[in-house]
Motif scaffolding. Structure first.
Motif, short mmCIF file in Angstrom:
data_model
loop_
_atom_site.label_atom_id
_atom_site.label_comp_id
_atom_site.label_asym_id
_atom_site.label_seq_id
_atom_site.Cartn_x
_atom_site.Cartn_y
_atom_site.Cartn_z
N VAL A 130 -10.15 15.08 25.97
CA VAL A 130 -11.07 15.35 26.88
C VAL A 130 -12.42 14.30 27.01
O VAL A 130 -12.79 14.23 28.13
CB VAL A 130 -11.90 16.88 26.68
N ARG A 131 -12.91 13.96 25.85
CA ARG A 131 -13.89 12.86 25.85
C ARG A 131 -13.63 11.98 26.62
O ARG A 131 -14.43 11.13 27.28
CB ARG A 131 -14.46 12.71 24.60
N GLU A 134 -13.50 12.38 30.42
CA GLU A 134 -14.94 12.72 31.00
C GLU A 134 -15.73 11.52 31.23
O GLU A 134 -16.44 11.41 32.05
CB GLU A 134 -15.67 13.88 30.23
N LEU A 152 -7.04 15.78 33.35
CA LEU A 152 -8.00 16.60 32.41
C LEU A 152 -7.49 17.91 32.47
O LEU A 152 -7.58 18.79 31.59
CB LEU A 152 -9.31 16.28 32.67
N VAL A 168 -11.54 22.69 36.40
CA VAL A 168 -11.61 21.07 36.74
C VAL A 168 -10.54 20.92 38.11
O VAL A 168 -11.04 19.87 38.91
CB VAL A 168 -10.30 20.60 35.60
#
Length: 483
Positions: A130-131, A134, A152, A168
């Motif tokens: 996710v990081r 993002e 994502l 999302v």
């Protein structure tokens, strides 16, 4: 004839591409064998790697990647290709290290972040995946940004954070509200998460900006349908069909909406149009059969159930529905044939055994009837309906002692239901135990006077007893006074 011409029009280009690939592969073989006159550029190495990867020749693909990188050590493209192969080989940490190296050379390739995400997911490190995404989503624009948002959403899906998947996808549509993949995916996740109101607002905004987007109209319809607002759902589907008259899923969902509103004639009309534009499906034929069934048009119902069974010959419930349609017409022999087909595919269905037992009962074949009715209660021993049918079978066959014994041995949770008290009263009357029978009937009437019809349906001849008629009359008068 036109199709044939169009197909052959592209054939020379196809042959040219195939020849080019063949030449590339030969040059690669020459390079492997050390022939100095062979030269391949970065794009050629990419094509060769992809070819061997698609052919599941991973070792050769790896070799091509190594040779390419040795020739072009600063090629981010080839480093990313090799990282993809490492992920396929489950060498995730090596892949991430290689991707980090590629990022120093070129950080603008979206595939780099998708591969890194895949590696983290494979290692069950979803937070890191996710990081990664993002951090990049705000860097990229246009289609690349949409691709990262869709990736994502897939990460959250794999992580089983289903509410976040919807969030999302909504972000993806706010970025590009005309994106087909986002629209397709959010339709499913709206239903899965039950976030119908948000979907209605989102798609209403999209339609305001893109009034001819049939997918947005369709999604709006499914959201209304999720809230059981069937009229509004139908209106939305009609807009979708007006834009794309061959939008088969809109016809399908509209048909379902009409069925849920019990507007069976309109459902048949819409589902028939679906059959005209799409490949025949068993579920569509079955739905049309259901509509005719509800209209008590049993011949037509059976026709469509059979059409469905031709496409799905092992679907036991279709034979069951055909059997029920025959039973509705009291055509017991034909019903029996269909029910036996259903049981052949599913012997453990209590409903199938009950229906078969009922057919035999109506045909006066009591022994066969009781075999199937007994099977039904053995399959589902805690099912009150099955026991009711079995008791009725024993009663109709004249096995009063056996019926009373079975009732007395039943689990109290079942035997104390008012319907069984009515049955017990009837059994006691037939056994000549009238005082006990009247007491039992009175108890049943006190508990549930509305179920007295079950007593009469079991044995209308009992109404010849004056004491029974008087008791039923008193409770009917009592009910009328209460109303």
């Amino acid at each position: 004839m036109i199709i044939f011409t169009l197909m052959n029009k592209d054939l020379p280009q196809f042959e040219e591409d195939a020849d080019d690939l063949k030449d590339l592969l030969q040059q690669f073989e020459n390079l492997k064998s050390g022939q100095s006159n062979s030269f391949l550029d970065e794009d050629s190495f990419e094509q060769i790697i992809d070819y061997y990867d698609e052919q599941d020749q991973l070792n050769v693909a790896f070799l091509a990647a190594e040779m390419g990188i040795s020739q072009y050590p600063y090629s981010a493209l080839l480093l990313i290709k090799k990282a993809g192969l490492l992920i396929e080989s489950k060498k995730y940490k090596e892949a991430i290290a290689l991707l980090n190296k590629a990022a120093l050379l070129d950080s603008t390739d979206v595939q780099l972040y998708i591969f890194k995400t895949d590696a983290y997911i494979a290692m069950n490190q979803h937070a890191k995946a996710v990081r990664v995404l993002e951090d990049q989503i705000e860097v990229f624009e246009g289609e690349d940004k949409t691709e990262l948002l869709l990736e994502l959403a897939d990460v959250y899906d794999d992580w089983e954070e289903f509410e976040m998947v919807f969030d999302v996808l909504r972000r993806a549509l706010l970025h590009d509200n005309n994106n087909e993949e986002s629209l397709h995916k959010i339709c499913f996740w709206t239903e899965f998460t039950g976030r119908f109101e948000e979907s209605i607002r989102l798609h209403s905004d999209i339609i305001n900006e893109h009034p001819f987007n049939e997918l947005a109209w369709f999604n709006l319809g499914t959201a209304y349908q999720g809230l059981k607002l069937y009229e509004k759902a139908i209106d939305a589907y009609q807009y979708a069909i007006a834009i794309d008259e061959k939008f088969d899923y809109a016809y399908r969902n509209m048909g379902d909406a009409y069925i849920r509103m019990r507007r069976y004639a309109e459902a048949i009309d819409i589902l028939s149009k679906h059959l005209e534009i799409a490949k025949p499906e068993d579920v569509i034929y079955e739905a049309i059969g259901h509509c005719y069934d509800k209209q008590r048009k049993y011949t037509q119902a059976r026709y469509y159930y059979r059409k469905a069974s031709h496409l799905s010959p092992t679907d036991d419930k279709l034979y069951y529905k055909i059997g029920l349609a025959y039973m509705a017409e009291e055509n017991w022999a034909n019903a029996l044939k269909s029910l036996q087909s259903a049981i052949k595919f599913n012997k453990q269905s209590s409903d199938y055994n009950v229906a078969t037992g009922e057919c035999y009962l109506q045909m006066g074949k009591y022994k066969d009837a009781l075999i199937y009715l007994l099977s039904a209660v053995r399959i589902r021993p805690n099912n009150a309906k099955g026991w009711q049918c079995f008791m009725r079978g024993l009663y109709v066959a004249g096995f009063y002692e056996e019926a009373l014994g079975q009732l007395n041995a039943l689990d109290p949770k079942i035997s104390t239901k008012p319907v069984f008290q009515y049955y017990k009263a009837a059994i006691l009357f037939r056994m000549g135990r009238q005082k006990e029978a009247l007491l039992q009937l009175e108890t049943a009437l006190q508990r549930s006077p509305k179920l007295a019809k079950q007593f009469v349906e079991l044995d209308a001849e009992l109404l010849q007893h004056t004491s029974i008629v008087d008791m039923l009359g008193r409770y009917r008068s009592s009910l009328r006074r209460k109303k």
